[in-house]
Write an enzyme that holds these catalytic residues in place. Structure first.
Site, mmCIF file in Angstrom:
data_model
loop_
_atom_site.group_PDB
_atom_site.id
_atom_site.type_symbol
_atom_site.label_atom_id
_atom_site.label_comp_id
_atom_site.label_asym_id
_atom_site.label_seq_id
_atom_site.Cartn_x
_atom_site.Cartn_y
_atom_site.Cartn_z
ATOM 1 N N ASP A 13 -3.507 -46.874 15.909
ATOM 2 C CA ASP A 13 -3.481 -45.499 16.419
ATOM 3 C C ASP A 13 -4.826 -45.251 17.084
ATOM 4 O OD1 ASP A 13 -2.821 -42.740 16.736
ATOM 5 O OD2 ASP A 13 -3.899 -42.252 14.904
ATOM 6 N N SER A 14 -4.910 -44.150 17.818
ATOM 7 C CA SER A 14 -6.189 -43.780 18.415
ATOM 8 C C SER A 14 -7.204 -43.431 17.318
ATOM 9 C CB SER A 14 -5.993 -42.565 19.321
ATOM 10 O OG SER A 14 -5.395 -41.520 18.581
ATOM 11 N N CYS A 77 1.143 -44.301 17.381
ATOM 12 C CA CYS A 77 0.490 -43.239 18.145
ATOM 13 C C CYS A 77 1.428 -42.916 19.299
ATOM 14 C CB CYS A 77 -0.851 -43.757 18.662
ATOM 15 S SG CYS A 77 -1.678 -42.662 19.828
ATOM 16 N N GLU A 158 -7.351 -32.447 12.451
ATOM 17 C CA GLU A 158 -8.396 -33.380 12.046
ATOM 18 C C GLU A 158 -9.574 -32.661 11.387
ATOM 19 O OE1 GLU A 158 -9.863 -36.791 14.731
ATOM 20 O OE2 GLU A 158 -7.731 -36.832 14.279
ATOM 21 N N CYS A 190 3.521 -36.379 17.917
ATOM 22 C CA CYS A 190 2.114 -36.757 17.749
ATOM 23 C C CYS A 190 1.939 -37.085 16.278
ATOM 24 C CB CYS A 190 1.210 -35.593 18.147
ATOM 25 S SG CYS A 190 -0.529 -35.868 17.746
ATOM 26 N N HIS A 192 -0.341 -36.697 14.253
ATOM 27 C CA HIS A 192 -1.043 -35.730 13.398
ATOM 28 C C HIS A 192 -0.108 -34.625 12.886
ATOM 29 C CE1 HIS A 192 -4.535 -37.548 15.166
ATOM 30 N NE2 HIS A 192 -5.371 -36.714 14.578
HETATM 31 N N1 DGL Z 1 -2.523 -40.202 17.799
HETATM 32 C C1 DGL Z 1 -2.326 -39.377 18.970
HETATM 33 C C2 DGL Z 1 -0.825 -39.207 19.219
HETATM 34 O O1 DGL Z 1 0.021 -39.495 18.381
HETATM 35 C C3 DGL Z 1 -2.982 -38.021 18.847
HETATM 36 C C4 DGL Z 1 -4.471 -38.038 18.845
HETATM 37 C C5 DGL Z 1 -5.100 -38.436 20.168
HETATM 38 O O2 DGL Z 1 -5.025 -37.666 21.144
HETATM 39 O O3 DGL Z 1 -5.668 -39.508 20.223
HETATM 40 O O4 DGL Z 1 -0.456 -38.806 20.298
#
Ligand code: DGL
Length: 270
Positions: A13-14, A77, A158, A190, A192
């Site tokens: 993931d990011s 992600c 976050e 997303c 999150h």
């Molecule tokens: N993990 C990213 C997503 O699922 C969200 C956070 C980011 O913008 O890096 O889109």
């Protein structure tokens, strides 16, 4: 026996939002070792260009495959799935399965006869990529979909602003948007957003279906691993490993929010 069965599953993931997907995977596949990589040095992906996200994604995949010996890759992600899935799938063709978080959700939506008008909320890059819109309309032409970029949500979560007056007011602003009127379901596109699923459901007074991909993706991964005969049959438990590309106290602390318990992060620069 295929020696790869005992290799770990790579998840990336990011940042640490993808831990929501890792949690679901560890529940559905308790005998599998997971190696998680959060690209915290380059977070957020949500407003980066597709090319840059592809560049980061291939470096992460190389680490997971060449250094950690992973037998499958899960792109946990939405933004990286939108930007880099086809690219990674083509790069790794014939080598190992690559699973993204968008296709299993699209599949779920089109197969649900009660969904007629679906809303999708996600980062700017995911919405701008048009991937959900394209996949949904190609598979089910009479489905109505409405999309909205909700860039404040990921940083808000976050920073721990959940179940309070700030999250309430941000959610009311976004969910009250005219684009999202009359939907019968909402995709939390997303990684999150599962953390605010209850608040979102409360906003709609539980009247619409709120969908997050964690469990749907975990179930899909299990199916693929079974089909490819890659499931681990050895009951000897190997510890999961968690890497980030930039380790700070704040990331270390936030893992509790996303994984439900404190985990020891290791740093691996990209
Ligand atoms: N993990 C990213 C997503 O699922 C969200 C956070 C980011 O913008 O890096 O889109």
């Amino acid at each position: 026996m295929d020696a790869r069965q005992e290799y770990p599953i790579g998840i990336f993931d990011s940042g640490i939002g993808g831990l929501t997907v890792a949690t679901a995977i560890s529940k559905v596949l308790p005998d599998e070792q997971l190696v998680y990589f959060g690209d915290t040095a380059h977070l957020p992906y949500g407003d980066k260009s597709l090319g840059l996200i592809q560049e980061y994604s291939i470096k992460i995949a190389k680490f997971l495959i060449e250094v950690k010996n992973c037998k499958a890759i899960v792109i946990a992600c939405n933004t990286a799935s939108a930007a880099a899935y086809s690219f990674l799938r083509d790069e790794l063709k014939g080598k190992l399965p690559v699973i993204n978080v968008i296709d299993p959700m699209v599949e779920f939506v089109i197969q649900n006869p009660n969904i007629h008008h679906v809303g999708i909320i996600a980062t700017k890059t995911t919405i701008a990529s048009g991937v959900y819109q394209e996949k949904l309309s190609r598979r089910k032409s009479d489905l109505i979909y409405s999309t909205l970029a909700t860039p404040l949500l990921a940083p808000m979560i976050e920073e721990g602003f959940i179940h309070n007056s700030i999250s309430q007011s941000v959610l009311h602003e976004y969910l009250g948007h005219h684009e999202l009127q009359d939907i019968d379901s909402l995709v939390l596109a997303c990684t999150h957003y599962p953390l605010i699923k209850k608040e979102i459901s409360d906003y709609y007074q539980d009247k619409i279906l709120i969908l997050d991909s964690a469990e749907i993706v975990a179930a899909k991964l299990k199916m693929i691993m079974q089909k490819e005969q890659l499931l681990n049959n050895n009951k000897i438990h190997k510890e999961h490993q968690f890497y980030v590309s930039d380790l700070t106290t704040s990331f270390q602390e936030t893992t509790k929010v996303f994984y439900g318990q404190r985990i020891a992060l290791r740093e691996k620069k990209l």
